[in-house]
Scaffold this motif. Structure first.
Motif, short mmCIF file in Angstrom:
data_model
loop_
_atom_site.label_atom_id
_atom_site.label_comp_id
_atom_site.label_asym_id
_atom_site.label_seq_id
_atom_site.Cartn_x
_atom_site.Cartn_y
_atom_site.Cartn_z
N PHE A 23 0.82 -1.21 0.00
CA PHE A 23 0.00 0.00 0.00
C PHE A 23 0.86 1.26 0.00
N GLU A 24 1.98 1.23 0.73
CA GLU A 24 2.89 2.38 0.77
C GLU A 24 3.44 2.70 -0.61
N HIS A 25 3.61 1.67 -1.45
CA HIS A 25 4.17 1.86 -2.78
C HIS A 25 3.11 1.78 -3.88
N ASP A 26 1.83 1.78 -3.48
CA ASP A 26 0.71 1.83 -4.41
C ASP A 26 0.80 0.76 -5.50
N LEU A 27 1.09 -0.48 -5.08
CA LEU A 27 1.18 -1.57 -6.05
C LEU A 27 -0.22 -1.96 -6.54
N GLY A 28 -0.27 -2.66 -7.65
CA GLY A 28 -1.51 -2.94 -8.34
C GLY A 28 -2.38 -4.01 -7.68
N GLU A 29 -3.61 -4.08 -8.17
CA GLU A 29 -4.58 -5.03 -7.62
C GLU A 29 -4.13 -6.48 -7.77
N ARG A 30 -3.47 -6.82 -8.85
CA ARG A 30 -3.03 -8.21 -9.02
C ARG A 30 -1.98 -8.59 -7.98
N THR A 31 -1.14 -7.67 -7.62
CA THR A 31 -0.16 -7.94 -6.56
C THR A 31 -0.88 -8.13 -5.23
#
Length: 169
Positions: A23-31
């Motif tokens: 969440f801190e690095h705004d990773l994608g939904e698939r991750t």
């Protein structure tokens, strides 16, 4: 069904406790989906937990004719639930989960339609329970539960309460 939803809450609690980096690095939904699936596997040891699983035995999952939901295949017929908890060989379909990031601005209706279809007992690939989980940075926003092809208000309220008690709402 409440027992299964409690297991989902336990997995989400582990997920949020150990995956803040995502969440801190705004990773994608698939991750997010993949990492949540790993936590779900610990809660459902007698089942397989898969992402984007499009099969029931040898058959490809397809939404009913006239469906409004777009799909990931080039023919526009297959459906890929974000996470499923099932027994592949039997097949025994327990739980289908659609995951969204809170920052996703696409209409919720796409995921809702998929869960209605995935839990519809008149469709050959019905899952017993469907969950729509919108993931915020610190918790789940407005969770929805689907049973028998429809939203289930009582179980949605139960899940929301359990998430609140776990500090995830």
């Amino acid at each position: 069904m409440r027992t299964e939803l409690d297991k989902v809450v336990a997995a989400l609690k582990e997920f949020y406790a150990s995956e803040a980096f995502l969440f801190e690095h705004d990773l994608g939904e698939r991750t997010l989906t993949h990492r949540l699936a790993l936590h779900l596997q610990r809660q459902f040891p007698d089942f397989e937990v898969d992402c984007d699983f499009d099969r029931l035995g040898e058959r490809t999952l397809q939404l009913p004719h006239g469906s409004i939901v777009s799909t990931d295949d080039h023919l526009g017929k297959s459906v890929y639930p974000d996470i499923v908890v099932h027994q592949r060989a039997v097949p025994n379909n327990l739980l289908a989960i659609e995951v969204r990031k809170a920052t996703n601005h696409q209409p919720l209706e796409h995921d809702r339609h998929k869960l209605r279809a995935l839990t519809d007992p008149h469709i050959w690939f019905a899952y017993w329970i469907g969950v729509l989980a919108t993931l915020g940075k610190t918790g789940v926003i407005s969770p929805e539960v689907y049973v028998a092809g429809k939203p289930h208000d009582e179980l949605s309220g139960f899940l929301a309460q359990r998430l609140k008690e776990a500090g995830l709402a």
